[in-house]
Design an enzyme around this catalytic site. Structure first.
Site, mmCIF file in Angstrom:
data_model
loop_
_atom_site.group_PDB
_atom_site.id
_atom_site.type_symbol
_atom_site.label_atom_id
_atom_site.label_comp_id
_atom_site.label_asym_id
_atom_site.label_seq_id
_atom_site.Cartn_x
_atom_site.Cartn_y
_atom_site.Cartn_z
ATOM 1 N N ASN A 7 0.874 -1.171 0.000
ATOM 2 C CA ASN A 7 0.000 0.000 0.000
ATOM 3 C C ASN A 7 0.913 1.224 0.000
ATOM 4 O OD1 ASN A 7 -1.843 1.999 0.423
ATOM 5 N ND2 ASN A 7 -2.671 1.175 2.332
ATOM 6 N N ARG A 92 -2.565 -2.009 -3.464
ATOM 7 C CA ARG A 92 -3.813 -1.303 -3.178
ATOM 8 C C ARG A 92 -3.852 -0.014 -4.006
ATOM 9 N NH1 ARG A 92 -5.422 2.682 1.530
ATOM 10 N NH2 ARG A 92 -7.640 2.768 1.130
ATOM 11 N N HIS A 181 -13.446 2.304 0.356
ATOM 12 C CA HIS A 181 -13.460 1.227 1.364
ATOM 13 C C HIS A 181 -14.036 -0.076 0.794
ATOM 14 C CE1 HIS A 181 -13.776 4.314 4.910
ATOM 15 N NE2 HIS A 181 -12.508 3.967 4.707
ATOM 16 N N ARG A 242 -13.512 14.830 8.681
ATOM 17 C CA ARG A 242 -14.300 15.183 7.480
ATOM 18 C C ARG A 242 -15.768 15.363 7.841
ATOM 19 N NH1 ARG A 242 -12.388 10.043 4.311
ATOM 20 N NH2 ARG A 242 -10.172 10.268 4.740
ATOM 21 N N GLY A 331 -11.868 0.519 13.144
ATOM 22 C CA GLY A 331 -11.417 0.770 14.525
ATOM 23 C C GLY A 331 -12.558 1.108 15.472
ATOM 24 N N ILE A 332 -13.489 1.958 15.043
ATOM 25 C CA ILE A 332 -14.617 2.328 15.904
ATOM 26 C C ILE A 332 -15.674 1.221 15.892
ATOM 27 C CG2 ILE A 332 -16.474 4.027 16.239
ATOM 28 C CD1 ILE A 332 -14.583 6.113 14.871
ATOM 29 N N GLY A 333 -16.010 0.737 14.716
ATOM 30 C CA GLY A 333 -17.049 -0.301 14.597
ATOM 31 C C GLY A 333 -16.700 -1.569 15.369
ATOM 32 N N GLU A 385 -8.292 -5.711 5.266
ATOM 33 C CA GLU A 385 -8.192 -5.295 3.864
ATOM 34 C C GLU A 385 -6.967 -5.897 3.182
ATOM 35 O OE1 GLU A 385 -9.052 -1.297 5.565
ATOM 36 O OE2 GLU A 385 -9.699 -0.842 3.532
HETATM 37 P P1 ADP Z 1 -8.150 4.067 9.743
HETATM 38 O O1 ADP Z 1 -9.409 4.538 9.076
HETATM 39 O O2 ADP Z 1 -7.092 5.117 9.767
HETATM 40 O O3 ADP Z 1 -7.682 2.691 9.283
HETATM 41 P P2 ADP Z 1 -8.995 2.715 12.177
HETATM 42 O O4 ADP Z 1 -9.909 1.761 11.458
HETATM 43 O O5 ADP Z 1 -7.807 2.150 12.844
HETATM 44 O O6 ADP Z 1 -8.553 3.925 11.265
HETATM 45 O O7 ADP Z 1 -9.886 3.504 13.260
HETATM 46 C C1 ADP Z 1 -9.371 4.533 14.015
HETATM 47 C C2 ADP Z 1 -10.457 5.005 14.966
HETATM 48 O O8 ADP Z 1 -10.858 3.898 15.793
HETATM 49 C C3 ADP Z 1 -10.005 6.118 15.889
HETATM 50 O O9 ADP Z 1 -11.030 7.096 16.015
HETATM 51 C C4 ADP Z 1 -9.822 5.383 17.206
HETATM 52 O O10 ADP Z 1 -10.017 6.240 18.308
HETATM 53 C C5 ADP Z 1 -10.936 4.369 17.122
HETATM 54 N N1 ADP Z 1 -10.722 3.283 18.091
HETATM 55 C C6 ADP Z 1 -9.722 2.382 18.156
HETATM 56 N N2 ADP Z 1 -9.840 1.598 19.265
HETATM 57 C C7 ADP Z 1 -10.954 2.039 19.928
HETATM 58 C C8 ADP Z 1 -11.618 1.656 21.128
HETATM 59 N N3 ADP Z 1 -11.148 0.669 21.904
HETATM 60 N N4 ADP Z 1 -12.738 2.322 21.484
HETATM 61 C C9 ADP Z 1 -13.202 3.336 20.717
HETATM 62 N N5 ADP Z 1 -12.635 3.741 19.575
HETATM 63 C C10 ADP Z 1 -11.524 3.103 19.179
#
Ligand code: ADP
Length: 401
Positions: A7, A92, A181, A242, A331-333, A385
């Site tokens: 990537n 990628r 994505h 964003r 990360g959030i999901g 990914e």
């Molecule tokens: P990217 O889109 O850069 O690949 P990620 O998929 O790693 O990013 O997601 C990053 C986000 O996930 C950030 O906002 C981070 O704070 C959130 N995140 C990671 N771990 C946790 C957690 N344990 N609880 C809540 N949010 C989290």
């Protein structure tokens, strides 16, 4: 079979080497600050089951030097003897425009198309191209494949991907929604079909990739029929920095009243908006902590983030007609149970019922977080990914042999 996934960005290269017999990662690494005096190259690999990390700091002036260092690190760690021993390299590429609906073997035509698409992917495609060109020179005998973030969304119908602006802008300039994505949305849908023991060709899902960038996809019979990102990754959900959806007239207003230039507006919406614009922070972990401590702006940012997701779940449920599952990833999901619970609250009318206890588990692997009698299954599926790029590369390589 060994496949390397690259990537390449404008100033960084991320790489992962997979053993495709087991889908295991043999080594992974990151080269950062390419073009600067203090560049950093890192590799992580396993030596007799023990994880080792090697880091090197030097000036890495361009992608050619970066890939040479990557090759040296891979060889020194013992995972390969030579880059030309690889069975395939998967690259990628973020913007494939309307030209690519499938992964492609790299040819002169393919690199020319990626170059032609630079105006539609100015932040990503130049870095990808630099990586691909150097990789072709360094591993001339290895099949090289490009996997596009946009490809999964090429099944969107015209009424979903067109903007309601004069049609000539689509015809002449290809202004339309492309979506991004795609590799992640595709991966989690495939995983869901396996997990639910369902034929992917009859599976309807809403996939929510929530990371720093965030997007949602309506998947009908295993195919993307709509997604929230558009011509660029700015449209749709509220993201770290964003804005996502907003009335375009806000831009005219700012230009007329404050004299904002195109560059000012671009920076404002891409870098200073979203969660950061509302509460000053774009890291969801920090925002969760601030909100728990009573910070009202952080709470507002969370409420807006969840509300926007809920609106998309509603509209994509209407678009799909029948919904089998909702998938949270990114990360959030994958980690934020409050976001999952609040964005799906009071959606019983759509057959969506989250089990708060199941939702509170750590979801390192695929987890069902809906109640057993919920008509719509709600799943947390860790995305991968890089593995999806490796799998698609393997499929192409096997076809050409
Ligand atoms: P990217 O889109 O850069 O690949 P990620 O998929 O790693 O990013 O997601 C990053 C986000 O996930 C950030 O906002 C981070 O704070 C959130 N995140 C990671 N771990 C946790 C957690 N344990 N609880 C809540 N949010 C989290």
């Amino acid at each position: 079979m060994k496949i390397l996934v690259l990537n390449a960005g404008s100033s960084s290269v991320k790489y992962q080497l997979f053993n495709m017999e087991t889908n295991a990662v043999l080594a992974s690494g990151l080269i950062e600050q390419i073009g600067e005096n203090e560049s950093n190259a890192k590799i992580k690999y396993f030596d007799n089951g023990v994880e080792r990390v090697v880091e090197r700091q030097s000036s890495i002036k361009n992608h050619e030097v970066a890939l040479k260092i990557m090759s040296t690190l891979l060889i020194e760690s013992g995972v390969i003897a030579d880059l030309n021993d690889l069975d395939g390299i998967g690259h990628r590429v973020v913007q494939g425009g309307a030209s690519f609906s499938e992964p492609e073997v790299v040819t002169e035509y393919v690199t020319a198309e990626i170059e032609r698409l630079i105006p539609l992917g100015p932040l990503h495609n130049p870095g990808h191209l630099a990586g691909i060109k150097v990789s072709l020179e360094q591993s001339p005998t290895v099949p090289q494949v490009v996997v596009f973030d946009t490809a999964f969304h090429s099944s969107m119908p015209k009424h979903a991907y067109l903007y309601a602006i004069p049609y000539k802008f689509y015809e002449d300039l290809k202004i339309r929604r492309y979506g991004f994505h795609g590799t992640s949305h595709r991966f989690v849908v495939k995983e869901a079909a396996k997990y639910l023991n369902r034929d992917i060709n009859t599976l309807n899902a809403i996939t929510l990739h929530l990371g720093n960038g965030a997007s949602v996809c309506a998947v009908k019979d295993g195919k993307s029929i709509d997604t929230s990102m558009g011509l660029t990754p700015l449209e749709g959900l509220i993201m770290g920095t964003r804005s996502g959806d907003l009335d375009p007239a806000v831009l005219f207003f700012l230009a007329r009243t404050l004299g904002y230039t195109i560059e000012d507006l671009d920076k404002l919406l891409n870098k200073q908006s979203g969660l950061k614009g509302i509460c000053g922070n774009n890291d969801m972990r920090e925002i969760d902590k601030l909100a728990a401590d009573g910070d009202s702006q952080a709470q507002l940012a969370l409420d807006m983030f969840n509300y926007r997701i809920k609106k998309y779940i509603g509209s994509y449920s209407a678009v799909l007609g029948r919904l089998d599952c909702i998938i949270f990833t990114g990360g959030i999901g994958e980690n934020d149970s409050d976001v999952r619970l609040n964005s799906c609250s009071n959606l019983g009318i759509l057959g969506i019922h989250i089990d708060p206890v199941a939702n509170n588990q750590r979801c390192r692997e695929i987890t069902t977080i809906s109640t057993p009698d919920s008509p719509v299954k709600v799943l947390v599926i860790p995305t991968n990914e890089e593995l999806e790029i490796a799998l698609q590369t393997k499929e192409v390589v096997e076809k050409i042999h």
